[in-house]
Design a protein around this motif. Structure first.
Motif, short mmCIF file in Angstrom:
data_model
loop_
_atom_site.label_atom_id
_atom_site.label_comp_id
_atom_site.label_asym_id
_atom_site.label_seq_id
_atom_site.Cartn_x
_atom_site.Cartn_y
_atom_site.Cartn_z
N LEU A 476 0.82 -1.21 0.00
CA LEU A 476 0.00 0.00 0.00
C LEU A 476 0.85 1.25 0.00
O LEU A 476 0.60 2.20 -0.75
CB LEU A 476 -0.92 -0.01 1.22
CG LEU A 476 -1.76 1.24 1.48
CD1 LEU A 476 -2.62 1.61 0.27
CD2 LEU A 476 -2.64 1.04 2.71
N PHE A 477 1.90 1.27 0.83
CA PHE A 477 2.68 2.49 1.03
C PHE A 477 3.72 2.73 -0.07
O PHE A 477 4.04 3.88 -0.39
CB PHE A 477 3.37 2.41 2.39
CG PHE A 477 3.82 3.73 2.93
CD1 PHE A 477 3.14 4.91 2.67
CD2 PHE A 477 4.95 3.82 3.74
CE1 PHE A 477 3.55 6.13 3.18
CE2 PHE A 477 5.39 5.03 4.26
CZ PHE A 477 4.69 6.19 3.97
N GLY A 478 4.27 1.64 -0.63
CA GLY A 478 5.33 1.79 -1.62
C GLY A 478 5.00 2.71 -2.79
O GLY A 478 5.77 3.59 -3.15
N PRO A 479 3.83 2.53 -3.44
CA PRO A 479 3.50 3.36 -4.61
C PRO A 479 2.80 4.68 -4.27
O PRO A 479 2.50 5.46 -5.18
CB PRO A 479 2.52 2.47 -5.41
CG PRO A 479 2.55 1.13 -4.75
CD PRO A 479 2.93 1.36 -3.33
N ILE A 480 2.51 4.95 -2.99
CA ILE A 480 1.65 6.09 -2.65
C ILE A 480 2.25 7.42 -3.08
O ILE A 480 1.55 8.29 -3.62
CB ILE A 480 1.33 6.11 -1.13
CG1 ILE A 480 0.13 5.20 -0.86
CG2 ILE A 480 1.03 7.51 -0.64
CD1 ILE A 480 -0.29 5.16 0.59
N ALA A 481 3.53 7.62 -2.83
CA ALA A 481 4.14 8.92 -3.17
C ALA A 481 4.00 9.22 -4.66
O ALA A 481 3.58 10.32 -5.05
CB ALA A 481 5.61 8.93 -2.77
N ALA A 482 4.34 8.24 -5.50
CA ALA A 482 4.22 8.45 -6.94
C ALA A 482 2.77 8.71 -7.33
O ALA A 482 2.47 9.61 -8.14
CB ALA A 482 4.76 7.23 -7.69
#
Length: 558
Positions: A476-482
Motif C-alpha cells: 500500500l505504502f510503496g506506490p503512494i508517493a508516486a
C-alpha cells in the motif's frame, strides 16, 4: 537552474543527479521519522515519567493520546508548508521542517519529569509534540514531490519508494538506538536505569542526526519542474483557493483521502505501532524482545517498499495498493489472534479454558481516560476493569444489580471487589492494591500468565504474521508517493497532496494505538480495538475500487 538543466540533459548525469536527490531527500526524511518514532516506541516509559499523577491505565492512554496529538497537527503543517512549497519552492520548505523537527526532539530529552515539575512537564511535552507534528506535516510532501519531479518517466514509483523506505529506516534506527541504550545502561547501571533517565539518550541522539540532515539538504537545488513553472510565471497565487475551492481539484483531494490515505493510516500504524502496544500491554512480551521483533520486521519492510514501488511502474499504482489494503483487511482479526497464540500461548489457553466475566452495575463503570488527572476511577467496577486491562485479560460484561459491588468471575472463582469512593488517597490505594492482589491471585490459579514465557514463544508463527502485515503495509505504502504526485497538477501539488496524506496518517493512523487501546479498555475484549483500523481500511478498499483513477504514466508538467 541552467546547471540543473545541464545535469538532466543526458542520461548518465541525470542518473547521478537522481541518486543524490534520492539520497539527500530520503536521509532527511529518515532522520525526521526517527525523531517521531522514538516517542512512539517509548510510550510506556513516557507515561510513567510525565503522567505519574494518573492511574496506570489512564496514564498509558494519555501517553498514547499524546503520541496521536503530534499527528493531529500534521495537517496544519501540511497547509502551511504546502503553501510555502507551492509559492516559494520545494527545497526551502522541507529544509525548515527538518530543523524544527530535530530541535523539538532534542528538547524532549531535556524536559523535567512530572515528579520534578508537576503539570508543567506534560504541558511542555505537549508543546514539543505539536512542533514535531507541525514540522512532519511539511516534510513528506516536499520530499516525495522533490524526488518525483527529478525522476525519469517510467521510474517514479521506484524512485519515490525510497522516500517511503525512509519511514522503515527511521523506525529501525529508533528501535536500534533504544535497544542499544537499554542493553548498555542495563549492564552498567542496572535494569532500572533506562526507565529512570536513560530514555532521554535516544532523543538527545537526534542532535547529531539533525546536523547531518541539514548539511545534506543544503546541497540540493530546486526541482526542475518547479523551476520551469516559476520561469514561465505559472506559480499559483492562491494555492488554498485553487486546491480546495475548485471542485475539479477538491474532488481529487477527497479521492486521495478516502481511496488511499484512510487505509494507509490504518494499515501502516496498525502493522508497525499498534502491534507493539498489543505485544507489550496485552501479551506481556518483554520490551527488549519487542524491539528485536520489530527491528527484524522493519528491516524486511525496507526491501518491499522498493519492490512494490518498482512493481507499480510496471502494472500500475492502483492494483498494487488495492492488493495491500485488501490483504490487511482480511488479516486483521485472524492475524492478531495468531499473535496471541505465538507470543503468549499460555494466555490464549487460559482465555479458552477459563473465560473471565465482570458482573457490575453499568452506572458504576466509566471510560477510564483522563489526560489532565482530575477524575478518580475508584468505583468497584472501575478498579476491577483497570486491573484486568493492565493484566491484558479479555473479559465479558454482565449487568449486575443496581448499587451492587462488581464481581470478577474467573471460572468458578469469584472475587468481589471493593469501592474506594470517599476515601483519602492512601486508603484508596490500599483498597486498589487489595483488589488487584485478589484478582491476580484468581487469574494465576486459573493459569493466566503474568508475563509471556520466551521459551514457549512460537517465533516462526510470530514472524509469519508480521510478514503478512509487512507485505500489506508496503504494497500500500510503496506506490503512494508516486500516485499522489501524479494525481495533482504542479501548481498546487505540494498543498493538495500534503493535506489528505497527513489527515490519513495523522488523524486516522496516529490515533490507532490510542483509540484501539481505549476501545479495549472500555469493551474488555483485547481484539475489539481492531474495528477502528478495519473500518477505515474497508472504506478505502471500496472507494479505491470504484473511484481512484490509474495515474501511472501521467506527465508531471500538466
Amino acid at each position: 537552474m541552467a546547471e540543473v538543466a545541464a545535469e538532466t540533459s543526458s542520461a548518465p548525469p541525470r542518473e547521478v543527479s537522481l541518486r543524490t536527490v534520492v539520497a539527500a531527500s530520503s536521509a532527511g526524511t529518515t532522520f525526521e521519522w526517527y525523531d517521531f518514532f522514538v516517542f512512539g516506541s517509548l510510550t510506556q516509559v513516557i507515561s510513567k515519567t510525565f503522567f505519574s499523577g494518573l492511574t496506570d491505565t489512564a496514564g498509558y492512554i494519555a501517553a498514547l493520546a499524546l503520541f496521536g496529538a503530534g499527528f493531529a497537527f500534521r495537517p496544519l503543517g501540511a497547509l502551511v508548508f504546502g503553501r510555502i512549497g507551492d509559492r516559494a519552492g520545494r527545497k526551502g520548505a522541507f529544509l525548515v521542517t527538518v530543523m524544527l523537527m530535530g530541535g523539538a526532539t532534542v528538547a524532549i530529552g531535556l524536559l523535567p519529569s512530572y515528579a520534578q515539575a508537576g503539570l508543567v512537564a506534560p504541558a511542555l511535552l505537549v508543546l514539543m509534540r505539536i512542533l514535531q507534528g507541525f514540522a512532519l506535516g511539511g516534510e513528506y510532501g516536499g520530499a516525495a514531490i522533490y524526488v518525483a519531479e527529478h525522476a525519469p518517466h517510467g521510474a517514479r514509483g521506484r524512485a519515490t519508494s525510497w522516500v517511503q523506505t525512509s519511514a522503515a529506516f527511521g523506525l529501525f534506527g529508533a528501535l536500534l538506538v533504544i535497544l542499544a541504550t537499554r542493553l548498555v545502561l542495563g549492564k552498567a547501571f542496572g535494569p532500572d536505569a533506562f526507565d529512570a533517565w536513560g530514555w532521554r539518550i535516544p532523543f538527545l541522539f537526534s542532535a547529531g542526526l539533525l546536523a547531518v540532515s541539514v548539511f545534506m539538504r543544503l546541497k540540493l537545488s530546486e526541482s526542475p519542474t518547479f523551476a520551469k513553472m516559476k520561469e514561465e510565471g505559472q506559480v499559483s497565487a492562491a494555492p488554498y483557493t485553487e486546491a480546495f475551492g475548485q471542485w475539479k481539484n477538491l474532488k481529487l483531494v477527497l479521492i486521495a483521502l478516502f481511496a488511499i490515505m484512510s487505509a494507509q493510516g490504518a494499515v501502516w500504524y496498525t502493522a508497525f505501532f499498534y502491534v507493539q502496544t498489543f505485544l507489550d500491554k496485552f501479551l506481556k512480551v518483554p520490551p527488549e524482545t519487542i524491539n528485536w521483533i520489530m527491528m527484524v520486521a522493519t528491516a524486511v519492510s525496507a526491501v518491499f517498499y522498493v519492490v512494490f514501488g518498482w512493481l507499480s511502474d510496471k502494472i500500475g499504482r492502483k492494483p498494487v495498493m488495492l492488493f495491500g489494503m485488501t490483504l490487511m483487511l482480511v488479516a486483521y482479526f485472524p492475524g492478531f489472534h495468531a499473535l496471541t497464540q505465538a507470543a503468549n500461548p499460555a494466555l490464549a489457553e487460559a482465555q479458552a479454558r477459563t473465560p473471565v466475566v465482570v458482573v457490575a452495575d453499568p452506572a458504576e463503570c466509566s471510560l477510564q481516560f483522563d489526560p489532565v488527572g482530575k477524575a478518580s476511577f475508584v468505583s468497584s467496577c472501575d478498579i476491577a476493569k483497570s486491573v484486568l486491562a493492565n493484566a491484558g485479560v479479555s473479559y465479558d460484561n454482565q449487568r449486575g444489580a443496581a448499587g451492587s459491588k462488581a464481581e470478577v468471575r474467573v471460572g468458578d472463582a469469584v472475587v468481589t471487589t471493593a469501592s474506594a469512593k470517599g476515601l483519602a488517597k492512601p486508603q484508596a490505594k490500599l483498597v486498589k492494591t487489595k483488589v488487584e492482589g485478589d484478582i491476580k491471585k484468581a487469574l494465576a490459579a486459573a493459569g493466566y500468565p503474568a508475563k509471556a514465557d520466551p521459551k514457549r514463544m512460537n517465533l516462526p508463527l510470530l514472524f509469519g504474521v508480521l510478514f503478512v502485515f509487512v507485505i500489506a503495509a508496503t504494497a500500500l505504502f510503496g506506490p503512494i508517493a508516486a500516485c499522489l504526485v501524479e494525481l495533482f497538477p504542479t501548481r498546487i501539488r505540494y498543498t493538495a497532496m500534503s493535506l489528505p496524506y497527513h489527515i490519513g496518517t495523522g488523524w486516522i493512523g496516529g490515533f490507532v494505538p490510542f483509540t484501539a487501546f481505549a476501545i479495549v479498555a472500555a469493551v474488555g475484549n483485547i481484539y475489539s480495538g481492531l474495528w477502528y483500523p478495519f473500518g477505515f481500511t474497508l472504506l478505502s478498499v471500496l472507494t479505491c475500487l470504484f473511484f481512484l483513477p490509474e495515474t501511472n504514466g501521467r506527465s508531471l508538467d500538466d
